[in-house]
Scaffold this active site. Structure first.
Site, mmCIF file in Angstrom:
data_model
loop_
_atom_site.group_PDB
_atom_site.id
_atom_site.type_symbol
_atom_site.label_atom_id
_atom_site.label_comp_id
_atom_site.label_asym_id
_atom_site.label_seq_id
_atom_site.Cartn_x
_atom_site.Cartn_y
_atom_site.Cartn_z
ATOM 1 N N THR A 91 0.802 -1.225 0.000
ATOM 2 C CA THR A 91 0.000 0.000 0.000
ATOM 3 C C THR A 91 0.833 1.273 0.000
ATOM 4 O O THR A 91 0.616 2.172 -0.811
ATOM 5 C CB THR A 91 -0.942 -0.002 1.215
ATOM 6 O OG1 THR A 91 -1.832 -1.110 1.102
ATOM 7 C CG2 THR A 91 -1.748 1.288 1.292
ATOM 8 N N LYS A 173 -6.874 5.082 5.733
ATOM 9 C CA LYS A 173 -5.527 4.783 6.243
ATOM 10 C C LYS A 173 -4.666 6.037 6.218
ATOM 11 O O LYS A 173 -4.753 6.834 5.281
ATOM 12 C CB LYS A 173 -4.841 3.721 5.381
ATOM 13 C CG LYS A 173 -5.490 2.355 5.360
ATOM 14 C CD LYS A 173 -4.688 1.426 4.445
ATOM 15 C CE LYS A 173 -5.295 0.040 4.352
ATOM 16 N NZ LYS A 173 -4.529 -0.827 3.405
ATOM 17 N N ASP A 301 -9.267 -3.035 0.214
ATOM 18 C CA ASP A 301 -8.075 -3.732 0.711
ATOM 19 C C ASP A 301 -8.372 -4.498 1.993
ATOM 20 O O ASP A 301 -8.005 -5.667 2.131
ATOM 21 C CB ASP A 301 -6.957 -2.725 0.957
ATOM 22 C CG ASP A 301 -5.670 -3.393 1.409
ATOM 23 O OD1 ASP A 301 -5.031 -4.082 0.593
ATOM 24 O OD2 ASP A 301 -5.301 -3.233 2.588
ATOM 25 N N ASP A 346 -3.460 1.305 -5.707
ATOM 26 C CA ASP A 346 -2.078 1.223 -5.222
ATOM 27 C C ASP A 346 -1.453 -0.140 -5.495
ATOM 28 O O ASP A 346 -0.233 -0.285 -5.504
ATOM 29 C CB ASP A 346 -2.021 1.528 -3.735
ATOM 30 C CG ASP A 346 -2.961 0.649 -2.913
ATOM 31 O OD1 ASP A 346 -3.847 -0.015 -3.492
ATOM 32 O OD2 ASP A 346 -2.808 0.627 -1.681
#
Length: 557
Positions: A91, A173, A301, A346
């Protein structure tokens, strides 16, 4: 659509906003007053990164999208063959490529987590020794900042040349938000029990840094406690099944047994609501400046890791994300100054490996590291050691002492060179290479990313002092982990299912177009810079001619 032409206010060529953190990238020159006044492009740049959204997953659900993804497909320039060019597809490295135009070997962000060689302690990719967190607790990944990002981003280039421009980013995140916001933008991310937080540099106050999202955070506790899974999509429900995995039976159903906010479709829905809130309250793109908004969507994710990519869980995630993205695009329609949006991922990701095995790929299995044990035994004898020098990490093997500190030279290099032939191509390893020797390889032309060798891909991930001593690649279809309630599937390998991602450029109301030739995530930043007439420093990527509205053509190389 033709971008609405609004004039920028006069800029002084001598005024520049210096990055608060020194970076390796050369500063881009400020634009002149006449150049600023002649600008007629979009006044808002939106970058959307869908975490773990592989090109495979995009293509699989393409015909089922009815909301935002469908609109991007119908009105956007769709590059289904986009690539994260490097080999360690995690990531933090993946995000670092999108708005810098640089490979991870140059951004300095080679992995999510590394180890401090001197102390043996873990080190996060965006760790900070001087910052604190605005919500007043050390949570998530600890104190963070952008000091370890060695280069500047498109937002940094923009703010040097047009100091009144504003740059925001929001994510589930911290690493998603910070890599998109750059050194000088404002990054916000969700933290449990609080809402959107950010980092504080010395001298900054939480009240000031959180002011743009303070009112949004007042509604967050109710959202966090809400119904995170709905289970009301018939097609998704039809994908339910039981799968025998490492430690029991995985019941792939919706709603799943783990229903927390951060691992559910609610995370991305709230992230897009937060992006809309910033868009509206900060009036991004509505003035004379060119503003930027980064949106990193982390739910795909987290759901992919926990439940895999081929079950009802991912199905509901993508259907709800599609709807929420549609609402967000409708808000972008209202931006008078014009919008250009780039969407990518990503990295990609694989499914639960047992389900992959059952669906026609018999080579898929959980990794065995017996060859590492054998190599340690041989190395102990060869170098007269009373400890195992090879320690497995998330992205390779470290050569360490009993305190997990890197061994001194020349012993470290001697062990590395002895270990490589014991491991390279053996067992479940497709490749094992000594990082120091890999760093001596030239960086090859990556214009055709699918043709790069595995070693060339791994070279683009190698960072001195960050990457593992022995960088490793598992064979295709081989995965680590596999724990009920934990990570059921993984990514991080140099194969196309982890590297290949969609890349879409969009502006409201444009005519859709399919582009099949490969491009790279490192091409996004110079392409967007050209559209908004920002001078970019030398980068690894190249400008792509989009022919959107009245945008200028890329400079002739």
């Amino acid at each position: 659509m033709l971008f609405k032409r609004l004039l920028l206010s006069a800029l002084s060529a001598t005024v520049a906003l210096a990055p608060m953190v020194a970076s390796a990238a050369p500063a881009a020159a400020s634009v002149s007053q006449s150049e600023a006044e002649a600008y007629g492009g979009p006044h808002l740049v939106v970058t959307v990164v869908v975490d773990q959204f592989s090109a495979n997953l995009f293509n699989q659900y393409r015909s089922r999208f009815t909301g935002g993804f469908k609109r991007l497909i119908d009105e956007g320039l769709v590059h289904a063959n986009g690539f994260q060019t490097h080999g360690v597809t995690e990531t933090c490295p993946g995000h670092s490529t999108v708005l810098t135009g640089m490979h991870p070997t140059h951004t300095g962000i080679g992995v999510n987590f590394s180890v401090n060689d001197a102390t043996g302690e873990g080190r996060y990719c965006l760790a900070s020794e001087v910052n604190t967190l605005a919500h007043g607790k050390v949570t998530d990944n600890g104190n963070v900042g952008t000091e370890l990002l060695k280069v500047d981003t498109l937002g940094d280039w923009l703010q040097v040349q047009r100091p009144e421009s504003r740059v925001y980013a929001v994510s589930g995140k911290d690493r998603g938000a910070m890599n998109l916001a750059g050194h000088n933008g404002r990054a916000f991310w969700f933290t449990e029990g609080f809402g959107l937080t950010t980092y504080l540099r010395p001298g900054e106050t939480a009240a000031e840094r959180l002011a743009p999202v303070a009112d949004f955070n007042t509604r967050f506790p109710a959202a966090e406690r809400g119904q995170n899974w709905k289970g009301n999509i018939p097609y998704c429900q039809s994908l339910a099944e039981d799968i025998e995995v490492v430690d029991g039976t995985f019941k792939s159903v919706v709603p799943p047994s783990n229903t927390g906010f951060s691992g559910s479709p609610s995370l991305d829905e709230e992230t897009l609501k937060a992006a809309t809130y910033l868009l509206q309250t900060q009036r991004l793109g509505q003035g004379e400046a060119v503003d930027m908004l980064g949106v990193s969507l982390s739910g795909t994710d987290k759901i992919g890791h926990t439940y895999g990519t081929q079950g009802p869980e991912m199905c509901e995630q993508l259907m709800r994300l599609d709807a929420a993205l549609g609402d967000f695009l409708s808000e972008l329609d209202k931006v008078d100054g014009g919008v250009v949006l780039a969407l990518t991922a990503d990295h990609g990701g694989a499914d639960v490996i047992e389900r992959t095995h059952a669906r026609g790929f018999p080579y898929a299995h959980r990794a065995s590291f017996e060859v590492v044990d054998q190599a340690n035994a041989a190395l102990r004898q060869q170098f007269n050691l009373d400890f195992d020098p090879l320690q497995r990490g998330s992205s390779g093997l470290r050569i360490v002492d009993t305190e997990k500190r890197v061994l001194p030279e020349p012993l470290r290099s001697q062990i590395a060179r002895a270990a490589v032939p014991m491991l390279d191509g053996k067992g479940d390893f497709a490749m094992v290479v000594f990082r120091d020797e890999l760093l001596q390889d030239p960086i090859v032309d990556t214009i055709q990313p699918e043709e790069l060798t595995v070693r060339e891909r791994m070279r683009l991930s190698a960072v001195a002092g960050v990457s593992a001593d022995l960088m490793t690649a598992l064979k295709p279809g081989v995965a680590t982990g596999g724990r009920l309630g934990g990570n059921m599937s993984a990514h991080g390998q140099p194969w196309n299912y982890d590297r290949k991602v969609p890349i879409i450029f969009w502006t409201p109301g444009a005519a859709g177009q399919e582009r099949f030739m490969p491009i790279r995530t490192i091409d996004i930043a110079p392409t967007l810079a050209n559209i908004i007439e920002v001078k970019a420093p030398a980068v690894d990527g190249r400008c792509i001619d989009l022919n959107l509205g009245e945008t200028q053509a890329c400079p002739v190389e």
